[in-house]
Design an enzyme around this catalytic site. Structure first.
Site, PDB file in Angstrom:
ATOM      1  N   CYS A   1       0.801  -1.225   0.000  1.00  5.23           N
ATOM      2  CA  CYS A   1       0.000   0.000   0.000  1.00  5.23           C
ATOM      3  C   CYS A   1       0.837   1.281   0.000  1.00  5.23           C
ATOM      4  CB  CYS A   1      -0.960  -0.005   1.187  1.00  5.23           C
ATOM      5  SG  CYS A   1      -2.164  -1.353   1.113  1.00  5.23           S
TER       6      CYS A   1
ATOM      7  N   HIS B   1      -2.733   6.999   2.591  1.00  5.33           N
ATOM      8  CA  HIS B   1      -3.256   5.715   2.133  1.00  5.33           C
ATOM      9  C   HIS B   1      -4.601   5.484   2.810  1.00  5.33           C
ATOM     10  CE1 HIS B   1      -3.972   1.564   1.501  1.00  5.33           C
ATOM     11  NE2 HIS B   1      -3.633   1.207   2.722  1.00  5.33           N
TER      12      HIS B   1
ATOM     13  N   ASN C   1     -10.368   0.388   0.692  1.00  8.59           N
ATOM     14  CA  ASN C   1      -8.907   0.395   0.620  1.00  8.59           C
ATOM     15  C   ASN C   1      -8.505  -0.179  -0.733  1.00  8.59           C
ATOM     16  OD1 ASN C   1      -6.169  -0.263   0.793  1.00  8.59           O
ATOM     17  ND2 ASN C   1      -6.289  -0.948   2.917  1.00  8.59           N
TER      18      ASN C   1
END
Length: 324
Positions: free
Chosen positions: A113, A251, A281
């Site tokens: 990520c 993020h 996400n």
């Protein structure tokens, strides 16, 4: 050394909208539970015929249009992903072909990520020395590697891609970049099978080792314990103080966690930008998707300082300071 800037941004998310109730059914959780734990309300999942490269190419086309350049002007394409089309070749090779960018060198970066920031750091170094244009894409298709019964992970993730075109001369200036890896914590986030240590053989498949796994509590502890100090160090290295930052693009891991972290960072004059309520996400795609949405909404003014903050498997953390 050439000064490098972001010339354009783009994003792509699949058409299929997946609700909390739909994704939570097999995991025995409902919409209220997911919203309370994550602030996520829905996410997008790719169609069966779509792969990561398809999402990446669509985002890349949008970024090229935003930058006002064509694919044949690219010298480098980097795809940040932890869900490649195949273990080999690099997903970026497929993207190069789909875009018709035959003159561009193409390779992947896997920092999970944090991948978009790591890729940005790689490309910034290349362009600062050689000039030209680069396309940096964060793209992930997590819906293919999630265990439907694991409520700790299946409710979090969506599919998508975000992209930036980098070059010299004009655009948002990349002022400072920093990347960190904490390899001793590599077991906190992983897909155990499918590599040289554990092939994805029938025994691994029967045990469910092909699925994404995460120690959620330990990951949250890492973020809350490490991120404030790393951000403080990063801003000091960049020669700015927290009050100079006007925008925070993190993020998009978990909205509840991000609220806590944002308070700890004490960026008192900054707005935090979120896209997770609608997209979940999206892994390495989450920062460029969120940046693109904010840019197209007119959130940034000339001279604004934007802090990009990635964190994820590895464990890894990456930061970039952009002057709009």
């Amino acid at each position: 050394m050439t000064e490098v800037g972001i010339l354009g941004t783009g994003a792509y998310v699949p058409d299929r909208v997946v609700s909390n109730d739909e994704v939570g059914a097999a995991a025995a959780v409902d919409d209220a539970w997911v919203v309370r734990k994550t602030a996520i309300r829905e996410r997008r999942w790719a169609a069966p015929e779509q792969a990561t490269s398809d999402l990446a190419a669509a985002a890349g086309r949008a970024a090229l249009e935003s930058a006002g350049i064509t694919a044949d002007q690219l010298s480098v394409i980097v795809v940040a992903t932890s869900t490649p089309d195949r273990p080999q070749p690099p997903t970026a090779a497929y993207v190069q072909h789909l875009l018709g960018a035959s003159g561009a060198a193409a390779f992947d970066v896997n920092a999970v990520c944090s991948g978009e920031v790591f890729a940005l750091a790689s490309v910034e170094g290349i362009l600062a020395r050689s000039g030209g244009h680069a396309l940096v894409i964060g793209a992930d298709l997590y819906s293919r590697i999630l265990n439907p019964a694991d409520r700790r992970t299946v409710v979090l993730f969506g599919d998508g891609a975000g992209a930036m075109v980098l070059g010299s001369g004009r655009g948002a200036r990349v002022r400072h970049i920093s990347a960190h890896t904490f390899g001793e914590l590599s077991g906190l986030i992983e897909v155990p099978a499918g590599g040289s240590r554990m092939p994805c053989d029938p025994a691994a498949l029967e045990a469910g080792r092909q699925y994404f796994t995460m120690d959620g509590r330990a990951v949250r502890a890492f973020v809350e314990d490490q991120l404030p100090g790393l951000v403080k160090q990063f801003l000091h290295e960049a020669g700015v103080v927290p009050d100079d930052v006007r925008h925070f693009v993190p993020h998009q891991a978990n909205g509840v966690m991000l609220d806590t972290v944002f308070e700890q960072l004490a960026l008192s004059r900054a707005a935090m930008h979120l896209s997770l309520t609608r997209y979940g996400n999206t892994g390495a795609a989450s920062i460029p998707i969120t940046l693109d949405e904010a840019a197209r909404a007119g959130a940034f003014r000339r001279g604004d300082l934007i802090l990009l903050a990635g964190f994820g498997g590895g464990m890894s953390a990456g930061f970039a300071l952009v002057e709009w």
